[in-house]
Design a protein around this motif. Structure first.
Motif, PDB file in Angstrom:
ATOM      1  N   TYR A 127      10.174  -9.090  22.024  1.00 15.41           N
ATOM      2  CA  TYR A 127      10.050  -9.481  23.416  1.00 15.41           C
ATOM      3  C   TYR A 127       8.979  -8.688  24.135  1.00 15.41           C
ATOM      4  O   TYR A 127       8.844  -7.477  23.945  1.00 15.41           O
ATOM      5  CB  TYR A 127      11.383  -9.273  24.145  1.00 15.41           C
ATOM      6  N   THR A 156       8.703 -15.781  24.788  1.00 12.57           N
ATOM      7  CA  THR A 156       8.535 -15.513  23.365  1.00 12.57           C
ATOM      8  C   THR A 156       9.504 -16.379  22.574  1.00 12.57           C
ATOM      9  O   THR A 156      10.319 -17.096  23.122  1.00 12.57           O
ATOM     10  CB  THR A 156       8.825 -14.033  23.059  1.00 12.57           C
ATOM     11  N   ASP A 157       9.409 -16.267  21.249  1.00 16.60           N
ATOM     12  CA  ASP A 157      10.372 -16.957  20.394  1.00 16.60           C
ATOM     13  C   ASP A 157      11.772 -16.477  20.727  1.00 16.60           C
ATOM     14  O   ASP A 157      11.995 -15.293  20.996  1.00 16.60           O
ATOM     15  CB  ASP A 157      10.079 -16.661  18.926  1.00 16.60           C
ATOM     16  N   HIS A 214      15.499 -15.263  20.121  1.00 10.13           N
ATOM     17  CA  HIS A 214      16.230 -14.508  19.116  1.00 10.13           C
ATOM     18  C   HIS A 214      17.049 -15.492  18.263  1.00 10.13           C
ATOM     19  O   HIS A 214      17.565 -16.487  18.778  1.00 10.13           O
ATOM     20  CB  HIS A 214      17.161 -13.512  19.814  1.00 10.13           C
ATOM     21  N   GLN A 248      18.938 -18.985  19.378  1.00 11.05           N
ATOM     22  CA  GLN A 248      18.537 -20.311  18.914  1.00 11.05           C
ATOM     23  C   GLN A 248      19.756 -21.156  18.536  1.00 11.05           C
ATOM     24  O   GLN A 248      19.781 -22.358  18.792  1.00 11.05           O
ATOM     25  CB  GLN A 248      17.611 -20.182  17.709  1.00 11.05           C
ATOM     26  N   TYR A 281      16.349 -16.303  29.039  1.00  7.79           N
ATOM     27  CA  TYR A 281      15.389 -15.275  28.648  1.00  7.79           C
ATOM     28  C   TYR A 281      15.870 -13.868  28.984  1.00  7.79           C
ATOM     29  O   TYR A 281      15.364 -12.891  28.414  1.00  7.79           O
ATOM     30  CB  TYR A 281      14.022 -15.576  29.267  1.00  7.79           C
ATOM     31  N   ASN A 283      17.701 -13.183  25.878  1.00  9.24           N
ATOM     32  CA  ASN A 283      16.692 -12.965  24.846  1.00  9.24           C
ATOM     33  C   ASN A 283      16.183 -11.524  24.894  1.00  9.24           C
ATOM     34  O   ASN A 283      16.068 -10.849  23.859  1.00  9.24           O
ATOM     35  CB  ASN A 283      15.543 -13.948  25.054  1.00  9.24           C
TER      36      ASN A 283
END
Length: 311
Positions: free
Chosen positions: A3, A9-10, A12, A16, A64, A67
């Motif tokens: 992060y 960002t992608d 975690h 997901q 987020y 995340n």
């Protein structure tokens, strides 16, 4: 990918899995002669249909933040809210789904009989800490995820309502999902975070916020501060309406309740009296006063929160 503050960002891997369980949020057009006669269109972004429990803006704001917490190695999220808090309700469920402990500071004394919201929090493993209203006000002063003095290693502090700049990223994604052209976005406001998130999207050119509490003028500055924390200054035209609180936060009147009942009977969309009922009442009042020029398309955000209607 790890992060980085301020950047999407992608997700975690654990997040997901939870994200995959959410449905798409549809748009519903409201058909009403009052709109047709004025050549207006009103659409509702049905975020109440995202998920049976973590629906609405609560998931958008938490996404987020959680995340960040997961990538930071946190194992416990600590936050605050009232006895009917939609925010804590979504946080407790998300925490259980993600394998995170949760702690909630609850405003006021512990009631003799817990309501449905508090029972859910306990069922999902949240530790409840009831605090005085003066202590609760002090907690509002801690904004950073590591700012609460009594935090233990692995604990992550989340301010009231998820009001952090990270929340704006998730809310801004909502705007990208609107597949029709629109002129105005409208949303109810508690902390102002969702409105700030809408304004964070470059697609938002005009936005209306409806304050859910009395004395909501403070929201103007709070929204600007959230945008500044995100490192941006939105050029979108915005207005916060402060006269549709119906007596204050969580207050209601027979007029508001009658409007909500009529709206649900006509359109099959359930509202709640704290946020979405006041939002739609305000929009219809503005429509009847010819506030919107003919030809405009308005998209109102249904922010969920229907669980708060339970006893």
């Amino acid at each position: 990918m790890g992060y980085q503050a301020g950047a999407v960002t992608d997700l975690h891997p654990r997040l997901q899995v939870l994200q995959a369980k959410l449905a798409a949020s549809p748009l519903t057009r409201i058909n009403n002669p009052e709109l047709t006669d004025r050549q207006l269109e009103l659409w509702i972004k049905r975020d109440d249909l995202l998920h049976p429990i973590i629906s609405g803006n609560k998931w958008r704001k938490l996404k987020y933040i959680l995340n960040h917490a997961l990538y930071a190695g946190a194992d416990c999220i600590v936050s605050m809210g009232g006895a009917y808090s939609n925010h804590l309700h979504a946080l407790a469920f998300s925490g259980k789904a993600l394998g995170l402990k949760t702690i909630g500071y609850i405003r006021g004394e512990r009631p003799a009989q817990l309501n449905a919201t508090l029972h859910d929090l306990l069922d999902w493993g949240m530790e409840l800490r009831f605090v005085s209203r003066s202590h609760y006000r002090q907690l509002r002063g801690y904004q950073g995820h590591d700012s609460l003095p009594e935090l233990q290693p692995g604990q992550y502090w989340l301010p009231e309502g998820g009001a952090t700049y990270l929340a704006l990223q998730g809310v801004a994604e909502l705007v990208d999902e609107i597949e029709i052209d629109f002129d105005i976005l409208a949303v109810a406001c508690g902390t102002g975070t969702t409105l700030a998130g809408l304004l964070a999207s470059p697609l938002a050119q005009h936005a209306i916020g409806v304050a859910a509490m009395k004395g909501g003028d403070f929201l103007i500055n709070d929204v600007e501060q959230l945008l500044e924390m995100q490192g941006m200054s939105s050029h979108a035209d915005r207005r916060i309406l402060v006269d549709y609180h119906f007596g204050g936060f969580a207050k209601t009147t027979p007029t508001l309740l009658a409007f909500m009942q009529d709206f649900q009977q006509r359109h099959g969309i359930e509202l709640e009296p704290i946020y979405t009922g006041k939002l739609l009442f305000a929009l219809y009042d503005l429509i009847r006063r010819d506030y919107f020029p003919a030809g405009q398309r308005i998209v109102a955000i249904h922010t969920g929160g229907l669980q708060g209607k339970r006893k």
